[in-house]
Design a protein around this motif. Structure first.
Motif, mmCIF file in Angstrom:
data_model
loop_
_atom_site.group_PDB
_atom_site.id
_atom_site.type_symbol
_atom_site.label_atom_id
_atom_site.label_comp_id
_atom_site.label_asym_id
_atom_site.label_seq_id
_atom_site.Cartn_x
_atom_site.Cartn_y
_atom_site.Cartn_z
ATOM 1 N N LEU A 88 -61.111 -1.438 -4.398
ATOM 2 C CA LEU A 88 -60.210 -0.280 -4.418
ATOM 3 C C LEU A 88 -60.512 0.657 -5.587
ATOM 4 O O LEU A 88 -59.797 1.611 -5.822
ATOM 5 N N ALA A 89 -61.605 0.354 -6.318
ATOM 6 C CA ALA A 89 -62.006 1.153 -7.485
ATOM 7 C C ALA A 89 -60.836 1.345 -8.448
ATOM 8 O O ALA A 89 -60.609 2.432 -8.965
ATOM 9 N N GLU A 90 -60.089 0.288 -8.666
ATOM 10 C CA GLU A 90 -58.934 0.395 -9.564
ATOM 11 C C GLU A 90 -59.375 0.606 -11.001
ATOM 12 O O GLU A 90 -58.734 1.340 -11.745
ATOM 13 N N THR A 93 -56.842 -9.584 -3.771
ATOM 14 C CA THR A 93 -57.611 -8.355 -3.902
ATOM 15 C C THR A 93 -58.038 -8.118 -5.347
ATOM 16 O O THR A 93 -58.948 -7.349 -5.622
ATOM 17 N N ARG A 94 -57.376 -8.802 -6.287
ATOM 18 C CA ARG A 94 -57.735 -8.649 -7.706
ATOM 19 C C ARG A 94 -58.317 -9.935 -8.274
ATOM 20 O O ARG A 94 -58.126 -10.238 -9.456
ATOM 21 N N SER A 95 -59.025 -10.695 -7.449
ATOM 22 C CA SER A 95 -59.570 -11.964 -7.938
ATOM 23 C C SER A 95 -60.567 -11.729 -9.071
ATOM 24 O O SER A 95 -60.893 -12.664 -9.800
ATOM 25 N N ARG A 96 -61.030 -10.473 -9.257
ATOM 26 C CA ARG A 96 -61.943 -10.200 -10.382
ATOM 27 C C ARG A 96 -61.259 -10.389 -11.732
ATOM 28 O O ARG A 96 -61.924 -10.616 -12.730
ATOM 29 N N ASP A 113 -58.693 -6.507 2.355
ATOM 30 C CA ASP A 113 -59.686 -5.749 1.592
ATOM 31 C C ASP A 113 -61.074 -6.389 1.651
ATOM 32 O O ASP A 113 -61.209 -7.571 1.947
ATOM 33 N N LEU A 114 -62.065 -5.558 1.291
ATOM 34 C CA LEU A 114 -63.466 -6.010 1.314
ATOM 35 C C LEU A 114 -63.795 -6.762 0.031
ATOM 36 O O LEU A 114 -64.731 -6.438 -0.686
ATOM 37 N N VAL A 115 -62.990 -7.766 -0.261
ATOM 38 C CA VAL A 115 -63.128 -8.416 -1.552
ATOM 39 C C VAL A 115 -63.886 -9.744 -1.426
ATOM 40 O O VAL A 115 -63.777 -10.443 -0.410
ATOM 41 N N GLY A 171 -61.558 3.565 -3.504
ATOM 42 C CA GLY A 171 -60.430 4.165 -4.215
ATOM 43 C C GLY A 171 -59.723 5.264 -3.452
ATOM 44 O O GLY A 171 -59.009 6.070 -4.027
ATOM 45 N N GLY A 172 -59.888 5.302 -2.146
ATOM 46 C CA GLY A 172 -59.231 6.332 -1.324
ATOM 47 C C GLY A 172 -57.739 6.125 -1.195
ATOM 48 O O GLY A 172 -57.014 7.008 -0.759
#
Ligand code: PLP
Length: 445
Positions: A102-104, A137-140, A297-299, A338-339
């Motif tokens: 999501l380019a957060e 989605t935020r596993s990074r 998401d494409l995660v 990030g759209g």
């Protein structure tokens, strides 16, 4: 007669735990399961799961005793099991896979703050959760125990919010804000409340689902001091709606906190119209309004959970009109790169002419709506709301095309690409007078 009450479950392994411990969220947190040995007390693990649980470097595993008890121990396809027990599918790469889909990180003016939309921000206040969703989605960043709450980052976030008056809505997320120490959570919310232009505070949390014991009277008393406070929870399957969750939702709504639900469309978990209908109907029974249904998401690690987008459209087709409008969420694709969230739905408009549109309903009944032959348009000159509106340049979007002076939106580099003739044979010379949207939107007054 009221509808059948929701059930309460406790795995036999925990049968001897005294109620005061079981109902204590600190006990639930400290007794989380994360190893092969832990899980084998309550489930029969498959070979895949055993292998994944023994793999180094996989996204963090942790499950509360309460939530693991909701799994049918003998069903390898149990919908709750799939959300929290890893399998070796997590290591499989897929086309389009990204770390930060999501380019957060790119939208962060200060660490932990994502300012993607004009009037609201996402504030990541912790990396910890009560249990870890395999499709996170935020596993990074989530789950990393070394990256805990930082006072100096928090001060920088508050400072940014103070000097950014267009922010009227702050969404606390993470990680899960309800895993923060109660004092710290209150301090954080109190500090946000001191900022005059912040109108609403929202919490995005799965704690009421993973650990409803955390929703104590003290928590509700604390939150209601800072109204308006809204909350979104995260339920994906009807099996997650228990007597305990119903009670937690009841406490929160009695404290004046409107509850919404955000779920993720997951293959093998809830990719079925009938499961979704039961889910949203049970949610409104506990006074939780379905808010968003997300396309997965494409995660990294979540490839095996993805469905075609068509599955989401089919689900909305099966809900809208078929059940209470309150129960129908908005299905969204959070656009890679990030759209932001983009709603997707079935088409209900079939055709149109000068004064007529043709519509179909959920049953396939086709109708027309006669539009008025005359319409006195709204006059922005005499409307006080039109005169005082403020919009950040560049964010008028398609709405700006409708009421501004701009006639088009064009991608960057469009003019250079389409200036192949170099201007020598230009037929009309006014092309350069048209400005890209955001420079001349007609609302500078
Ligand atoms: C989802 C999201 C929000 C909130 O969006 P709403 O549509 O208002 O619920 C805000 N910021 C970011 C970065 C988000 O991803």
């Amino acid at each position: 007669m009221s509808p059948a009450p929701f059930r309460s479950r406790r795995a036999p392994y925990f049968a001897d735990v005294p109620d005061e411990k079981w109902n204590d969220w600190r006990w639930q947190l400290s007794k989380r399961l994360n190893t092969v040995e832990d899980f084998e007390h309550v489930l029969t693990l498959t070979e895949d799961e055993r292998k994944a649980l023994s793999t180094q470097g996989l996204f963090r595993v942790d499950v509360t005793p309460y939530f693991v008890s909701l799994i049918d121990p003998d069903d390898p396809h149990d919908p709750i099991r799939k959300q929290i027990i890893p399998t070796d599918c997590e290591v499989l790469p897929f086309t389009g896979m990204m770390e930060d889909s999501l380019a957060e990180d790119r939208h962060s003016p200060v660490p932990g703050l994502v300012h993607r939309y004009p009037d609201r921000v996402l504030m990541l206040v912790t990396t910890q959760c009560a249990s870890y969703c395999r499709y996170c989605t935020r596993s990074r960043i989530v789950g990393d125990p070394s990256a805990t709450f930082s006072r100096s980052e928090f001060e920088a976030q508050i400072e940014y919010l103070r000097r950014t008056p267009q922010v009227r809505d702050v969404l606390l997320s993470g990680g899960d804000p309800l895993t923060l120490a109660p004092k710290l959570l209150e301090e954080l919310i109190a500090r946000l409340r001191e900022i005059e232009h912040i109108e609403i505070i929202r919490l995005g949390t799965r704690v009421p689902v993973f650990m409803p014991q955390r929703v104590t009277d003290e928590l509700c008393d604390m939150l209601q001091k800072y109204h308006p406070v809204w909350m979104n929870i995260h339920v994906n399957h009807p099996n997650e709606i228990t007597a305990e969750l119903a009670q937690a939702a009841d406490k929160l709504t009695r404290a004046g906190i409107p509850l919404g639900n955000q779920s993720v469309l997951l293959a093998g978990v809830n990719d079925c119209v009938h499961i979704q209908r039961k889910l949203v109907q049970d949610l409104v029974r506990i006074r939780v309004r379905p808010y968003y249904l997300y396309q997965c998401d494409l995660v990294e690690g979540a490839g095996h959970f993805r469905t075609p987008v068509a599955k989401g459209i089919e689900i909305i087709e099966g809900l809208r009109g078929h059940t209470s409008g309150y129960a129908v969420p908005t299905y969204v694709v959070d656009a890679p790169g990030g759209g932001g969230k983009i709603p997707v739905m079935p088409n209900y408009q079939i055709s149109a002419s000068d004064h007529k549109i043709v519509l179909r309903n959920y049953e396939g009944y086709i109708s027309t709506y006669e539009e008025p032959l005359t319409y006195e348009p709204h006059d922005p000159k005499t409307c006080p709301y039109c005169r005082t509106r403020r919009m950040e340049p560049g964010q008028e979007g398609v709405s700006g095309l409708l009421d501004g002076v701009d006639m088009f939106i064009k991608p960057e580099g469009f003019d250079q690409l389409h200036n192949r003739g170099g201007g020598a044979h230009r037929l009309r010379d006014n092309a350069d007078k048209w400005k890209p949207l955001g420079i001349g939107s007609g609302n500078e007054d």
